[in-house]
Motif scaffolding. Structure first.
Motif, short mmCIF file in Angstrom:
data_model
loop_
_atom_site.label_atom_id
_atom_site.label_comp_id
_atom_site.label_asym_id
_atom_site.label_seq_id
_atom_site.Cartn_x
_atom_site.Cartn_y
_atom_site.Cartn_z
N SER A 1 0.61 -1.33 -0.09
CA SER A 1 -0.27 0.12 -0.26
C SER A 1 0.82 1.11 -0.25
O SER A 1 2.32 0.96 -0.39
CB SER A 1 -0.76 -0.05 1.08
OG SER A 1 -1.92 1.17 0.91
N LEU B 1 1.14 3.96 2.25
CA LEU B 1 1.26 5.03 3.70
C LEU B 1 0.84 5.36 3.19
O LEU B 1 0.94 6.90 4.48
CB LEU B 1 3.00 5.18 3.97
CG LEU B 1 3.52 4.40 4.76
CD1 LEU B 1 3.77 3.43 5.36
CD2 LEU B 1 5.19 5.20 5.12
N ASP C 1 -4.88 2.81 3.39
CA ASP C 1 -3.43 2.57 3.80
C ASP C 1 -2.89 1.98 4.35
O ASP C 1 -2.31 0.56 5.04
CB ASP C 1 -2.31 3.76 2.90
CG ASP C 1 -2.82 3.86 1.11
OD1 ASP C 1 -4.04 3.40 0.84
OD2 ASP C 1 -2.03 4.04 0.59
N THR C 2 -3.14 3.18 5.19
CA THR C 2 -2.64 2.48 7.00
C THR C 2 -3.36 1.46 7.23
O THR C 2 -2.69 0.76 8.19
CB THR C 2 -2.53 3.57 7.92
OG1 THR C 2 -2.38 5.26 7.22
CG2 THR C 2 -2.39 3.26 9.00
N HIS D 1 -1.83 -1.59 6.33
CA HIS D 1 -0.31 -2.28 6.14
C HIS D 1 -0.36 -2.84 8.17
O HIS D 1 -0.15 -3.77 8.41
CB HIS D 1 0.55 -0.39 6.30
CG HIS D 1 0.88 -0.24 5.15
ND1 HIS D 1 1.59 -1.07 4.10
CD2 HIS D 1 0.86 0.97 4.63
CE1 HIS D 1 1.85 -0.37 3.63
NE2 HIS D 1 1.41 0.29 2.88
N ARG E 1 0.46 -6.46 9.01
CA ARG E 1 1.48 -6.71 10.17
C ARG E 1 0.70 -6.89 11.67
O ARG E 1 1.66 -8.52 12.16
CB ARG E 1 2.26 -4.98 10.57
CG ARG E 1 2.84 -4.57 9.77
CD ARG E 1 3.60 -3.08 10.53
NE ARG E 1 3.95 -3.17 11.89
CZ ARG E 1 5.31 -3.29 12.14
NH1 ARG E 1 5.83 -3.64 10.43
NH2 ARG E 1 5.81 -3.39 12.48
N THR F 1 4.50 -6.73 4.95
CA THR F 1 3.77 -5.47 3.98
C THR F 1 4.36 -4.82 3.88
O THR F 1 5.86 -4.41 4.13
CB THR F 1 2.17 -4.98 4.96
OG1 THR F 1 2.54 -3.94 4.11
CG2 THR F 1 3.20 -4.69 6.40
N ALA G 1 5.89 -0.49 1.40
CA ALA G 1 5.39 0.30 1.44
C ALA G 1 5.65 1.32 0.51
O ALA G 1 7.06 1.19 -0.20
CB ALA G 1 5.31 0.89 2.24
N GLN H 1 6.40 4.35 9.14
CA GLN H 1 7.24 3.81 7.84
C GLN H 1 8.65 3.87 8.06
O GLN H 1 9.34 2.98 7.72
CB GLN H 1 7.40 5.94 7.12
CG GLN H 1 8.13 5.47 6.23
CD GLN H 1 8.60 6.26 4.93
OE1 GLN H 1 7.23 7.47 4.90
NE2 GLN H 1 9.06 7.16 5.05
N LEU I 1 8.62 -0.11 8.59
CA LEU I 1 8.81 -1.72 7.89
C LEU I 1 9.96 -1.08 6.76
O LEU I 1 10.35 -1.67 6.36
CB LEU I 1 7.22 -0.08 6.74
CG LEU I 1 5.88 -0.55 7.24
CD1 LEU I 1 4.76 -0.20 6.06
CD2 LEU I 1 5.17 -1.78 7.71
#
Lengths: 286, 249
Positions: free
Chosen positions: A135, A137, A142-143, A146, A150, A156, A158, A176, A179
């Motif tokens: 996705s 981010l 998106d969030t 992710h 997780r 996952t 970004a 961020q 990831l």
């Protein structure tokens, strides 16, 4: 290759193909310089030199930013198959062979609680079937995608719409960074590139190309997710629209007219289509 | 696992463009863009032997666009997965198109139907031995009964130009009509070389169906007009129409 990117002589989405056809970025650079009008040469030579670029790459490495180019074997396989692949990717974390089984889960920044829940649920289900959730981010869907991946212990990735030195939106700074340490954060932009109106659509083409398919959870008429649906179909990648999207005119048009668009209600349907369309032993039937 | 021909054939549909009708500005043979004030055929179609009774490109393929990328990936893709993924989808395009328009090609060629179907081989014998296009066309089941290898490369000729010594016949042909298949038409040199050999071996008529008519987007057909082929392609209808073809009536 970076010099070619910096010089902007060729469109970003045709540069990778030109480099591959030429077989060497340096040869293409020399060909282009040779073809230049000599009167322009003084201006050209004031641009960044190869030495300066080498220093930049070394400084990126000090920041744990790696560079993967279209001439490297590590360049993502799905992305290699699309016409608008970028010549180089900047990367924090590591690419994995598992990324071939990537599915993008995208949608609005301003999502409903139902949409957020659905995104997380789809991400969990995909991870349970050994898919990698990709996705952008952004806030919202998106969030949720992710985080859902997780929480289910899956991988996952970004693909962001800025350079890697930036965090957009700020509230996802920690996500961020996580990831970047534990899976991968990818950007096609120079690390210093800030968020711009044009960076996000370009990023959407890279996200749809990196993934085998794009699942759109919630997206209005002006959403970037809608743009990604268009780009995915142009690349020949399936797009899954959740049935709830059909209240939007654009989703109805896609569902009725566009090839490679599937309206689904559950992640199980997404997985069934993907297992079929990407089967190793796939055969054609009348 | 199986995928239907129609579903698979639509994979690259948004990148496909019906070729323009023969007429001013469009080569009457291969449908590339030309100067309407000077020519009715492009240079290669005007100066190579006119030995194809019909030339039927399915779609334009813009250099470095998605069709071109798929047409390269099925042969040169980095992994088997990449190659096969593209190949099966291209096979579906050819299968579906021939189902709907093989009869159009036959009519345009002046034959009732094609007795045999064969492919334009690679020019290099080593490459031809593992020809991805032969494998791809082998999946098109309605062609099975008529599909034969009729040509093999001599290995003596490289490059793109027409050359009657590029291929040699595998068999004598006793007046049979032949449908020739190829993946890409750039100048037509390979297809016309193949047709020359088939005709010399006795074929009555040879017609070609080719997936992609390769277009260089930066080329400007009319000197000084600034109008590139890329721009001309952008002016074509965006949705691909399967119900028509280059020689449709």
């Amino acid at each position: 290759m970076l010099a070619l990117m910096a010089r902007r002589k060729l469109a970003w989405n045709r540069l990778a193909g030109s480099i591959e056809e030429c077989g060497s970025a340096l040869r293409l650079l020399e060909d282009l310089e040779e073809a230049n009008d000599p009167r322009l040469f003084a201006v050209e030579s004031a641009e960044i030199t190869l030495d300066q670029l080498e220093e930049r790459v070394i400084s990126y490495e000090r920041e744990d930013i790696q560079l993967v180019t279209v001439l490297d074997a590590a360049y993502p396989m799905n992305l290699r198959m699309v016409h608008d692949r970028p010549p180089a990717l900047f990367l924090r974390g590591a690419l994995s062979p598992a990324d071939e089984r990537s599915v993008a889960v995208v949608g609005s920044r301003k999502a409903s609680p139902d949409g957020l829940e659905k995104a997380a649920e789809i991400a969990k289900d995909l991870v349970a079937r050994d898919y990698v959730v990709v996705s952008g981010l952004a806030a919202g869907i998106d969030t949720a995608a992710h985080r859902g991946a997780r929480e289910a212990g899956g991988r996952t990735v970004a693909i962001i719409g800025t350079g890697l030195r930036h965090h957009f939106p700020k509230q996802n700074t920690d996500l961020q960074d996580e990831l970047g340490r534990e899976s991968a954060v990818i950007s096609q932009f120079w690390p210093g590139q800030e968020a711009r109106r044009w960076t996000f659509p370009q990023r959407n083409a890279v996200m749809s190309g990196f993934a085998r398919a794009t699942v759109v959870v919630e997206a209005g008429n002006t959403s970037g997710a809608r743009m990604q649906a268009r780009l995915a179909i142009e690349q020949g990648r399936p797009v899954f629209l959740l049935r709830s999207l059909l209240r939007h005119q654009w989703a109805q048009t896609y569902a009725h007219e566009r090839p490679g668009t599937y309206v689904v209600e559950t992640s199980e349907e997404v997985v069934q289509h993907l297992d079929r369309l990407y089967a190793d032993d796939l055969v054609l039937t009348a | 696992m199986a995928v239907g021909v129609e579903e698979a054939s639509r994979t690259y549909e948004r990148a496909m463009r019906n070729v323009a009708a023969a007429g001013p500005g469009v080569c009457e043979v291969c449908r590339t863009f030309i100067d309407p004030n000077k020519y009715s055929r492009c240079h290669p179609c005007a100066f190579q032997p006119d030995n194809l009774a019909a030339v039927v490109p399915i779609t334009y393929s813009e250099r470095l666009g998605q069709m071109h990328t798929a047409l390269r990936n099925y042969k040169d893709g980095q992994s088997r997965t990449v190659r096969r993924n593209a190949a099966i989808r291209l096979a579906a395009i050819l299968w579906r198109f021939l189902g709907d328009h093989e009869a159009c090609a036959a009519r345009a060629a002046g034959v009732e139907g094609f007795d045999l179907v064969t492919i334009v081989p690679s020019s290099s014998p080593a490459r031809d031995e593992q020809s991805p296009f032969r494998e791809l066309t082998g999946w098109i089941r309605p062609l099975e009964a008529r599909m034969r290898q009729l040509l093999e490369p001599t290995g003596a000729v490289e490059g793109r130009e027409f050359d009657a010594d590029r291929f040699r016949p595998v068999d004598d042909l006793a007046g049979e009509s032949v449908l020739l298949l190829d993946d890409t038409w750039t100048t037509g040199g390979h297809a016309r070389s193949a047709s020359a050999t088939l005709r010399a071996a006795g074929a009555s008529e040879v017609a070609l169906v080719v997936i992609g008519r390769h277009i260089r987007p930066e080329y400007v057909p009319v000197d000084g007009s600034g109008e590139t082929c890329g721009k001309l392609l952008k002016g074509l209808p965006e949705s691909f129409d399967w119900t028509t073809c280059a020689v449709h009536e």
